[in-house]
Design a protein around this motif. Structure first.
Motif, mmCIF file in Angstrom:
data_model
loop_
_atom_site.group_PDB
_atom_site.id
_atom_site.type_symbol
_atom_site.label_atom_id
_atom_site.label_comp_id
_atom_site.label_asym_id
_atom_site.label_seq_id
_atom_site.Cartn_x
_atom_site.Cartn_y
_atom_site.Cartn_z
ATOM 1 N N CYS A 166 35.900 -7.119 5.479
ATOM 2 C CA CYS A 166 35.241 -5.917 5.331
ATOM 3 C C CYS A 166 35.704 -4.720 5.970
ATOM 4 O O CYS A 166 35.356 -3.325 6.053
ATOM 5 N N ASP A 167 35.893 -5.297 7.382
ATOM 6 C CA ASP A 167 36.490 -4.222 8.289
ATOM 7 C C ASP A 167 38.059 -2.802 7.085
ATOM 8 O O ASP A 167 38.373 -3.518 6.580
ATOM 9 N N THR A 168 37.435 -1.782 8.530
ATOM 10 C CA THR A 168 38.971 -1.242 7.592
ATOM 11 C C THR A 168 39.718 -0.834 8.683
ATOM 12 O O THR A 168 39.664 -0.477 9.722
ATOM 13 N N LEU A 169 41.584 -0.942 8.190
ATOM 14 C CA LEU A 169 42.048 -0.350 8.743
ATOM 15 C C LEU A 169 42.639 1.051 8.219
ATOM 16 O O LEU A 169 43.227 1.715 7.477
ATOM 17 N N GLN A 170 42.083 2.002 10.016
ATOM 18 C CA GLN A 170 42.661 2.852 10.459
ATOM 19 C C GLN A 170 43.147 3.743 11.023
ATOM 20 O O GLN A 170 43.392 3.000 12.180
ATOM 21 N N SER A 171 43.187 5.123 10.948
ATOM 22 C CA SER A 171 44.190 6.318 12.070
ATOM 23 C C SER A 171 43.938 6.834 12.102
ATOM 24 O O SER A 171 43.666 7.306 10.634
ATOM 25 N N VAL A 172 43.491 7.581 13.190
ATOM 26 C CA VAL A 172 43.266 8.815 13.148
ATOM 27 C C VAL A 172 44.876 9.621 14.187
ATOM 28 O O VAL A 172 44.773 8.704 15.190
ATOM 29 N N MET A 173 45.732 10.372 14.090
ATOM 30 C CA MET A 173 46.078 11.053 14.875
ATOM 31 C C MET A 173 46.434 12.121 15.289
ATOM 32 O O MET A 173 46.019 13.209 14.616
#
Length: 943
Positions: free
Chosen positions: A401-408
């Motif tokens: 249930c974890d979220t793959l994400q990125s802040v650039m």
């Protein structure tokens, strides 16, 4: 001092009466504590500030620069007292003498290993025997330093410092009043402080209606009503676990059960256990049986080697061996299949009480890797002999249930800058290996020319582009923005492995910054119960959205939702926030997260969400005004992060949360913080750029800062240019006849009224707000109390005494007057003593008079030896001996140690030879040997 304490602990662990469960924590910890100490009421061992269960084994970590002692193995041995109580005793031994003799002529010592191995030896059964060590060493690999500025290892990710992972295999229950089920489920659980989040995937059964956690007596500890959904993934959280259940969880005494509520009622159940393979796992499989109501099942946890195409896996099996034969070994075949065609086969023996085992599938070819990435490889386990039993399942990328994400942010670009732009990305990995992405960009300085998914640069100026997704990018009408939506259908198995290990990045290049204007690490954000993440895209936060716009290196994104009770849930992730250059004033990044209206002229409805340190925070706000809820509904509200450098806003984002809360929040008017406190987890990557930063107890501290350490609250630590100095609280002498020692105080206090002994100084402060705040130790002091002031970097000054004037709240400090002495040669018994005193014949001075002078050059004590100022030496570690690759020196009374700096290597498989401190490339070694041979030939020719 830290190294001295560590060596003392390790040395004591080697003796017969070494360490038990009653050992006090050392003055300085060996390594950061990743899990709460649960030694009270639970049998086990305390070692280096950590708690280990009975029979646990580990390699001691001496911290920087010594690192993990791979040739030393410590074991928590169960012991029984005279009264029959079981406790643990730590014993450590050197494993080097147990190393097998390599079969090749030129064995090499690989980094992170104790025993030499052949460079390209057999990777079959021998490697499988040390497979559990491989999974544990994957943890160590993530401590390595990476060149990419935006890299954050999994250890530093979110709340990972205090998180513990568990797993459970759920199969049909044979002794239940419900019919035995054919279903199999795998639960992955993570304990963060007192909250247990869980991700459950299931096969061969309908979606359950109820998940129940059972305690050691089989009683219900917690129930979770499963919401209806068209997916085989269940996400949930059990908040505020009682201490009794926390102890049972750590002792692996809890079970989890799932029950369906349809016409075909079924129940599956499993034990919750710790497993070291969870940290390194990147692929997984659920193994089921074609038999109906068999009660059989299994899970496979798999990972690829970092440098070679070897697939390591661990199987946890249930019901494959009949319960009647606990000790009998049953031969099994483990097969790797593609469309029922046999690719690989391994034979092993298992029993009912020991059905788990580990293996390695070596040198996967390109076709096998392709099928692995597409989820088309099948793993099967089958017993041999009469009435064979079989379970099997397909291997795919790890699901949770974890979220793959990125802040650039521009601060994380390959060439850091301050543009005020932002990039926000969310990814979804599917069974078939395809990767969906949604990327949103705003506030860029010029036109976007490329959007790429990359590895960390191999060289300073050479990028490693894996996938170019620029074709899916559409520019927005406003300048400097746009979005990309699409899917990578050809994601390779190696890249899936790297993606799930937080080793990939997304890079944005523009016309003005053709290499990199924005960059961010793609990392897994652990599930925390906020469902908005699974259903909505985050709101981007940028400096360009602030009024007036701010050219900052920072960026962020946020998820915001309003529940049925009109409570606001939020989660904020930031990247690139940096502290001020003025370390003495702004030693720590101190940000404020606010929510309010877009109209800056009105501040009536602005609400402070939280103050924070670091990268991430989440919480819930309950007492929201009707006006603010209306602005959320109309899309005229914002979330803003402010800092000391930009108090009116550093990054901001406009939020739109439709709701029907015409009457405001319902329920109790309380502001609640999830995960105990609304504190951003500390991000060492931000402070790591400062060469004067200190690393202590798993956290980075700025130069000039001070704090109370975790290992002992009666100490105060300061950071002075990479050196941590911890001083014990020095208690002033009391003149009153009766004193008491409060449990939560470091120093005794006067007991002027015996009938009020139960009132402590802290309670007095709470009752009487007129206490004194002293800037030196940054603590509140009760009215009338006295203490020695703490003055960084000198520590506690015994030559002064401070008093809190309760009526005015003022702190009054005065110098201590030393009594006159009659002797001719007075001495100072301790370096921190203010006054000298006359020596007595029966009590000799502790050390030489010269060494005790506070104004002279300070010596260093390391182990049992004293060293002069500026003297260098190689430290000795028990069971290991002299560490010639580490040099210590005495710097005015402070022992400092540093490992030899090794050059960067260009080869992919470096090796370390015995007696050498640094790894080398095999090509360089062979070239040096050839040079030596040529020189020898010339010498022989001359003679």
């Amino acid at each position: 001092m830290e190294a001295l304490r560590v060596l003392w602990i390790l040395g004591c662990a080697c003796t017969a009466s070494a360490l038990g469960s009653r050992l006090k924590a050392p003055a300085l910890p060996i390594q950061p504590e990743r899990e709460p100490m649960i030694s009270k009421g639970l049998s086990g061992c305390s070692f280096g500030g950590r708690f280990y269960s009975l029979e646990d084994t580990w390699h001691p970590d001496l911290g920087e620069p010594f690192g993990v002692m791979h040739c030393v193995m410590c074991h928590c041995e169960p012991q029984r007292s005279r009264r029959g109580k079981v406790f643990g005793k730590v014993s450590c031994r050197n494993m080097k003498q147990d190393c097998p003799d390599p079969t090749c002529d030129d064995p090499v010592l690989l980094p992170g290993h104790c025993c030499k191995t052949c460079p390209k030896g057999d990777l079959g059964r021998k490697e499988a025997e040390s497979l559990f060590e491989f999974f544990q060493e994957k943890d160590d690999d993530l401590h390595k330093s990476y060149n990419d500025r935006s890299y954050i290892s999994s250890e530093e990710n979110s709340n990972r410092d205090s998180a513990t992972d568990f797993v459970s295999l759920l199969t049909g229950v044979t002794d239940s009043w419900l019919p035995s089920s054919s279903g199999v489920a795998r639960a992955r659980l993570t304990l963060t402080r007192t909250s247990l989040t869980f991700s459950i995937t299931l096969q061969r059964m309908n979606r359950p209606s109820l998940i129940t956690f059972l305690d050691s007596d089989g009683n219900t500890a917690f129930e979770f009503r499963v919401p209806r959904a068209d997916t085989d993934m269940i996400c949930g959280v059990w908040k505020n676990l009682p201490k009794s259940h926390l102890r049972q969880l750590e002792a692996e005494q809890l079970r989890v059960s799932m029950i369906t509520a349809d016409n075909k009622e079924e129940e599956i159940q499993g034990k919750i256990i710790k497993h070291r393979a969870l940290f390194a796992e990147t692929f997984s499989a659920i193994l089921t049986s074609d038999e109906v109501h068999s009660g059989m099942g299994g899970i496979a946890m798999l990972t690829l080697s970092d440098t070679e195409n070897n697939l390591h896996f661990i199987l946890i099996l249930q019901g494959l061996v009949p319960h009647g034969s606990f000790s009998a070994k049953v031969p099994v075949r483990v097969k790797l299949l593609y469309r029922q065609h046999l690719l690989r086969e391994i034979r092993a023996n298992i029993s009912a009480d020991d059905s788990d085992f580990a293996e390695v599938l070596a040198d996967l070819n390109s076709r096998e890797l392709f099928w692995l990435s597409r989820g088309q490889l099948q793993i099967s386990v089958e017993t041999e002999g009469q009435n064979p039993r079989q379970i099997s399942g397909y291997i795919s990328g790890k699901r949770s249930c974890d979220t793959l994400q990125s802040v650039m942010s521009s601060g994380s670009a390959l060439t850091p800058g301050k543009t005020g732009g932002v990039g926000s990305a969310v990814f979804t990995l599917h069974h078939n290996g395809s990767l969906d992405y949604q990327v949103l960009l705003a506030g860029l300085s010029s036109t976007v020319v490329s959007v790429t998914i990359e590895m960390k640069p191999r060289r300073r100026s050479k990028r490693s582009v894996l996938y170019d997704i620029t074709a899916d990018f559409s520019a927005a009408e406003e300048r400097g923005g746009g979005r990309a939506m699409g899917s990578c259908s050809r994601f390779e198995a190696r890249h899936i492995h790297m993606l799930l290990q937080n080793e990939l990045f997304i890079n944005i290049a523009t016309a003005e910054q053709q290499e990199s204007e924005l960059r961010g690490q793609i990392r897994m954000l652990p599930y925390n119960g906020l469902d908005a993440r699974r259903n909505e895209l985050p709101v981007p936060l940028a400096g360009q959205f602030v009024s007036p716009p701010v050219r900052t290196a920072a960026a962020g994104h946020a998820w915001v939702s309003v529940d049925e009770q009109c409570h606001l849930h939020y989660e904020i992730v930031v990247n690139g926030l940096s502290r001020s250059e003025d370390a003495s004033v702004n030693a720590h990044l101190h940000g404020l997260a606010e929510i309010g209206e877009m109209d800056d002229s009105s501040t009536n409805h602005k609400r402070l969400l939280t103050g924070f340190y670091g990268q991430q925070a989440q919480g819930v706000l309950k007492d929201i005004s009707v006006e603010l809820l209306r602005h959320l509904d109309e899309g005229t509200a914002y979330i803003q992060v402010s800092t000391k450098m930009n108090p009116r806003g550093e990054i901001r984002g406009r939020i739109h949360v439709p709701n029907s809360c015409e009457f405001g929040s319902r329920g109790e008017v309380v502001e609640e913080a999830e995960f105990d406190d609304l504190v951003f987890v500390r991000d060492p990557a931000e402070l790591r750029k400062d060469p004067h930063t200190c690393f202590f107890e798993g956290e980075h501290h700025a130069h000039g800062s001070q704090w109370t350490p975790q290992y002992n609250t009666c100490f105060t630590c300061t950071c002075q240019k990479k050196t941590v100095i911890c001083d014990p609280v020095i208690c002033p002498a009391l003149s009153c006849p009766h004193t008491i020692q409060p449990e939560d105080q470091c120093c005794p206090i006067c007991d002027e009224k015996k009938e009020s002994k139960e009132t402590t100084a802290v309670e007095k402060i709470e009752e009487d707000p007129e206490g004194c705040y002293f800037e030196g130790d940054q603590k509140m002091h009760a009215p009338g109390t006295t203490w020695h002031p703490f003055v960084p970097p000198f520590g506690y000054i015994k030559c002064a005494v401070c008093t809190c004037k309760g009526s005015t709240g003022e702190v009054h400090c005065e110098k201590v007057t030393c009594p006159p002495l009659t002797c001719s040669r007075p001495i100072r018994r301790n370096p921190s003593d203010c006054c000298k005193e006359c020596p007595t014949e029966d009590t000799p001075p502790l050390e030489d008079d010269e060494m005790m002078q506070a104004d002279g050059t300070r010596h260093c004590k390391f182990g049992k030896n004293y060293y002069q100022n500026s003297e260098h030496w190689h430290p000795r570690v028990p069971l290991v001996g002299e560490m010639k690759c580490i040099t210590c020196w005495c710097d005015h009374g402070v022992t400092k140690c540093q490992r030899k700096q090794c050059p960067l290597l260009s080869c992919s498989n470096p090796i370390r030879r015995e007696g050498k401190c640094c790894p080398e490339c095999m090509e360089d070694i062979m070239e040096k040997e050839e040079m030596v041979k040529k020189v020898e030939k010339k010498k022989n020719w001359r003679h």
